[in-house]
Design a protein around this motif. Structure first.
Motif, PDB file in Angstrom:
ATOM      1  N   ILE A 157       3.404   6.785  -4.784  1.00 42.73           N
ATOM      2  CA  ILE A 157       3.960   7.762  -3.844  1.00 42.73           C
ATOM      3  C   ILE A 157       3.187   9.070  -3.922  1.00 42.73           C
ATOM      4  CG2 ILE A 157       5.986   9.178  -3.359  1.00 42.73           C
ATOM      5  CD1 ILE A 157       7.718   6.815  -4.169  1.00 42.73           C
ATOM      6  N   ASN A 158       2.850   9.491  -5.140  1.00 45.11           N
ATOM      7  CA  ASN A 158       2.068  10.726  -5.300  1.00 45.11           C
ATOM      8  C   ASN A 158       0.685  10.599  -4.666  1.00 45.11           C
ATOM      9  OD1 ASN A 158       4.086  12.089  -6.694  1.00 45.11           O
ATOM     10  ND2 ASN A 158       3.390  11.338  -8.693  1.00 45.11           N
ATOM     11  N   ASP A 166      10.764   0.759 -16.410  1.00 47.12           N
ATOM     12  CA  ASP A 166      10.209   2.108 -16.559  1.00 47.12           C
ATOM     13  C   ASP A 166       8.747   2.148 -16.115  1.00 47.12           C
ATOM     14  OD1 ASP A 166      12.489   3.350 -17.442  1.00 47.12           O
ATOM     15  OD2 ASP A 166      12.048   3.081 -19.564  1.00 47.12           O
ATOM     16  N   TYR A 167       7.992   1.117 -16.515  1.00 46.69           N
ATOM     17  CA  TYR A 167       6.586   1.043 -16.110  1.00 46.69           C
ATOM     18  C   TYR A 167       6.462   0.907 -14.594  1.00 46.69           C
ATOM     19  CZ  TYR A 167       2.040  -1.099 -15.244  1.00 46.69           C
ATOM     20  OH  TYR A 167       0.805  -1.400 -14.728  1.00 46.69           O
ATOM     21  N   ILE A 168       7.303   0.047 -14.005  1.00 45.12           N
ATOM     22  CA  ILE A 168       7.260  -0.141 -12.550  1.00 45.12           C
ATOM     23  C   ILE A 168       7.628   1.153 -11.834  1.00 45.12           C
ATOM     24  CG2 ILE A 168       8.352  -1.358 -10.632  1.00 45.12           C
ATOM     25  CD1 ILE A 168       8.616  -3.790 -12.447  1.00 45.12           C
ATOM     26  N   GLN A 169       8.625   1.849 -12.360  1.00 43.22           N
ATOM     27  CA  GLN A 169       9.024   3.116 -11.750  1.00 43.22           C
ATOM     28  C   GLN A 169       7.889   4.137 -11.808  1.00 43.22           C
ATOM     29  OE1 GLN A 169      12.091   5.545 -13.710  1.00 43.22           O
ATOM     30  NE2 GLN A 169      13.151   5.614 -11.753  1.00 43.22           N
ATOM     31  N   ASP A 170       7.219   4.215 -12.949  1.00 41.34           N
ATOM     32  CA  ASP A 170       6.076   5.133 -13.062  1.00 41.34           C
ATOM     33  C   ASP A 170       4.974   4.743 -12.081  1.00 41.34           C
ATOM     34  OD1 ASP A 170       7.379   6.497 -15.049  1.00 41.34           O
ATOM     35  OD2 ASP A 170       6.384   5.442 -16.694  1.00 41.34           O
ATOM     36  N   ALA A 171       4.724   3.431 -11.958  1.00 42.94           N
ATOM     37  CA  ALA A 171       3.699   2.974 -11.021  1.00 42.94           C
ATOM     38  C   ALA A 171       4.086   3.310  -9.581  1.00 42.94           C
ATOM     39  CB  ALA A 171       3.487   1.467 -11.176  1.00 42.94           C
ATOM     40  N   ALA A 172       5.365   3.107  -9.248  1.00 45.93           N
ATOM     41  CA  ALA A 172       5.828   3.403  -7.886  1.00 45.93           C
ATOM     42  C   ALA A 172       5.711   4.896  -7.583  1.00 45.93           C
ATOM     43  CB  ALA A 172       7.268   2.929  -7.703  1.00 45.93           C
ATOM     44  N   LEU A 173       6.118   5.735  -8.542  1.00 47.06           N
ATOM     45  CA  LEU A 173       6.007   7.179  -8.334  1.00 47.06           C
ATOM     46  C   LEU A 173       4.543   7.599  -8.244  1.00 47.06           C
ATOM     47  CD1 LEU A 173       8.780   8.451 -10.793  1.00 47.06           C
ATOM     48  CD2 LEU A 173       8.888   8.323  -8.302  1.00 47.06           C
ATOM     49  N   GLY A 174       3.677   6.907  -9.024  1.00 45.37           N
ATOM     50  CA  GLY A 174       2.250   7.203  -8.931  1.00 45.37           C
ATOM     51  C   GLY A 174       1.689   6.877  -7.555  1.00 45.37           C
ATOM     52  N   GLU A 185      -0.116   8.623  -2.180  1.00 46.26           N
ATOM     53  CA  GLU A 185       0.072   8.630  -0.728  1.00 46.26           C
ATOM     54  C   GLU A 185       0.318  10.041  -0.210  1.00 46.26           C
ATOM     55  OE1 GLU A 185       2.944   6.377   2.582  1.00 46.26           O
ATOM     56  OE2 GLU A 185       3.130   5.953   0.448  1.00 46.26           O
ATOM     57  N   GLN A 186       1.142  10.809  -0.933  1.00 48.87           N
ATOM     58  CA  GLN A 186       1.399  12.192  -0.515  1.00 48.87           C
ATOM     59  C   GLN A 186       0.143  13.041  -0.635  1.00 48.87           C
ATOM     60  OE1 GLN A 186       4.684  13.300  -3.058  1.00 48.87           O
ATOM     61  NE2 GLN A 186       6.220  12.538  -1.622  1.00 48.87           N
ATOM     62  N   ASN A 187      -0.637  12.784  -1.683  1.00 53.04           N
ATOM     63  CA  ASN A 187      -1.888  13.544  -1.838  1.00 53.04           C
ATOM     64  C   ASN A 187      -2.864  13.253  -0.703  1.00 53.04           C
ATOM     65  OD1 ASN A 187      -0.999  14.727  -4.200  1.00 53.04           O
ATOM     66  ND2 ASN A 187      -1.932  13.182  -5.525  1.00 53.04           N
ATOM     67  N   GLU A 188      -2.887  12.008  -0.246  1.00 51.46           N
ATOM     68  CA  GLU A 188      -3.760  11.664   0.885  1.00 51.46           C
ATOM     69  C   GLU A 188      -3.339  12.415   2.142  1.00 51.46           C
ATOM     70  OE1 GLU A 188      -6.473   9.852   1.154  1.00 51.46           O
ATOM     71  OE2 GLU A 188      -6.551   9.426  -0.992  1.00 51.46           O
ATOM     72  N   ILE A 189      -2.018  12.498   2.339  1.00 50.71           N
ATOM     73  CA  ILE A 189      -1.515  13.222   3.520  1.00 50.71           C
ATOM     74  C   ILE A 189      -1.866  14.698   3.429  1.00 50.71           C
ATOM     75  CG2 ILE A 189       0.566  13.894   4.777  1.00 50.71           C
ATOM     76  CD1 ILE A 189       1.803  11.230   3.923  1.00 50.71           C
ATOM     77  N   ASP A 199       0.814  -1.211   0.000  1.00 54.62           N
ATOM     78  CA  ASP A 199       0.000   0.000   0.000  1.00 54.62           C
ATOM     79  C   ASP A 199       0.849   1.265   0.000  1.00 54.62           C
ATOM     80  OD1 ASP A 199      -2.319  -1.510   0.050  1.00 54.62           O
ATOM     81  OD2 ASP A 199      -2.340  -1.604   2.247  1.00 54.62           O
ATOM     82  N   SER A 200       2.109   1.134   0.393  1.00 61.26           N
ATOM     83  CA  SER A 200       2.998   2.291   0.437  1.00 61.26           C
ATOM     84  C   SER A 200       4.356   1.908  -0.145  1.00 61.26           C
ATOM     85  CB  SER A 200       3.169   2.799   1.877  1.00 61.26           C
ATOM     86  OG  SER A 200       3.749   1.783   2.691  1.00 61.26           O
ATOM     87  N   ILE A 201       5.039   2.898  -0.693  1.00 62.47           N
ATOM     88  CA  ILE A 201       6.340   2.703  -1.324  1.00 62.47           C
ATOM     89  C   ILE A 201       7.370   3.500  -0.538  1.00 62.47           C
ATOM     90  CG2 ILE A 201       7.665   2.926  -3.447  1.00 62.47           C
ATOM     91  CD1 ILE A 201       5.408   0.948  -3.654  1.00 62.47           C
ATOM     92  N   ASP A 202       8.492   2.853  -0.211  1.00 66.31           N
ATOM     93  CA  ASP A 202       9.553   3.560   0.498  1.00 66.31           C
ATOM     94  C   ASP A 202      10.748   3.790  -0.423  1.00 66.31           C
ATOM     95  OD1 ASP A 202      10.582   1.049   0.238  1.00 66.31           O
ATOM     96  OD2 ASP A 202      10.538   0.552   2.362  1.00 66.31           O
TER      97      ASP A 202
END
Length: 317
Positions: free
Chosen positions: A249-250, A239-247, A252-256, A169-172
């Motif tokens: 993270i975004n 590249d796809y995984i990186q985009d998904a991970a950054l998505g 999660e940050q938007n929820e905060i 549910d979260s990416i570190d």
């Protein structure tokens, strides 16, 4: 260290004595393998072969002509080999020289599984290696097999990483570092495979190799092209995984940020009411009213409650 592979008594014999150069000729020697050679060993080989060994700078050049070239007396080729270092690996360049007499000279600075496996094959079935040309091609074949293993390993690591990200549910930061590490490894692997492709292309254009080698080269070219496609797929998937991970993270940050924004808006009416009644003007109707404090508190709770209800009504919470 220098290892000389001799053709004697219908078998291959290993020897590390450079004094043999004074007793033997080209027909007696099949392969001279030099691992971190000393200056004395380099001079002995140069004098015997009547050639100049490649310098470190020449071996590390990336031009096509530095990867494969032919002179009047020899064939010169430089190739990169992976050397494991814990969980990652480094690329070590190796220099090859094949004389017109079919004697192979290899110069390297680190141990490699490719050379160990080729030596085993040489000892098991020496009849398949009549010249240094055949040993050189075998070294490339073994290296391509190991490249295929590394492509498969990275593909499995990418698949495992993808499953882990989908299940979290979260990416570190560790996940992003792992993605970056795999991307770097994939780029190095692709670069190394392209290096192999340039060497094989140079050999295909040559007319000096024995005829029985060229069919093997065709298969090696197909294998290399297949590895390039697999490496490209892994890189695109990263590249796809990186985009998904950054998505993620975004999100999660938007929820905060959303929580802080809602909290700020909920307490805004209460803050306004407290500011009004904190002005301390002498003429204020509620200032001397005995229920003024409870009225202000109730008004704050009512406004905050209405704000929360409005957010829920709009489905913002």
């Amino acid at each position: 260290m220098i290892t000389i592979y001799l053709k004697q008594y219908n078998k291959i014999i290993r020897n590390a004595d450079t004094g043999l150069f004074e007793e033997l000729g080209y027909d007696d020697i099949l392969w001279i393998d030099m691992l971190q050679p000393t200056i004395k060993e380099q001079k002995a080989v140069e004098n015997f072969m009547e050639i100049n060994l490649q310098t470190k700078q020449q071996v590390e050049e990336i031009e096509s002509t530095s990867k494969y070239s032919e002179t009047e007396n020899a064939i010169i080729s430089n190739a990169n080999f992976f050397v494991p270092t814990g969980e990652s690996f480094v690329i070590e360049p190796v220099s090859f020289i094949i004389s017109n007499e079919g004697v192979l000279v290899s110069v390297r600075q680190a141990e490699s599984r490719t050379f160990q496996e080729t030596e085993k094959r040489l000892q098991i079935n020496y009849r398949n290696y009549p010249t240094g040309y055949h040993i050189f091609i075998t070294l490339l074949e073994v290296r391509i097999d190991y490249d295929a293993d590394m492509v498969e390993l990275i593909a499995r690591q990418v698949s495992s990483l993808s499953r882990n990200i989908n299940g979290e549910d979260s990416i570190d930061k560790e996940v992003l570092r792992r993605i970056n590490t795999l991307q770097e490894s994939t780029m190095l692997l692709r670069e190394n495979i392209f290096d192999r492709q340039r060497v094989l292309s140079g050999i295909l254009r040559s007319e000096r190799f024995p005829n029985d080698i060229y069919p093997r080269l065709q298969l090696m070219i197909k294998d290399v092209n297949s590895l390039i496609n697999h490496a490209d797929f892994s890189f695109q998937r990263l590249d796809y995984i990186q985009d998904a991970a950054l998505g993620l993270i975004n999100i999660e940050q938007n929820e905060i940020v959303k929580i802080f924004s809602v909290a700020a808006v909920v307490f805004m009416p209460a803050t306004l009411i407290a500011s009004i009644y904190g002005m301390n003007f002498s003429i204020m109707p509620e200032l001397h009213w005995k229920y003024g404090y409870l009225f202000a508190i109730g008004l704050m709770l009512l406004c905050s409650g209405l704000t929360i209800w409005f957010f829920r009504f709009k489905k913002w919470l």
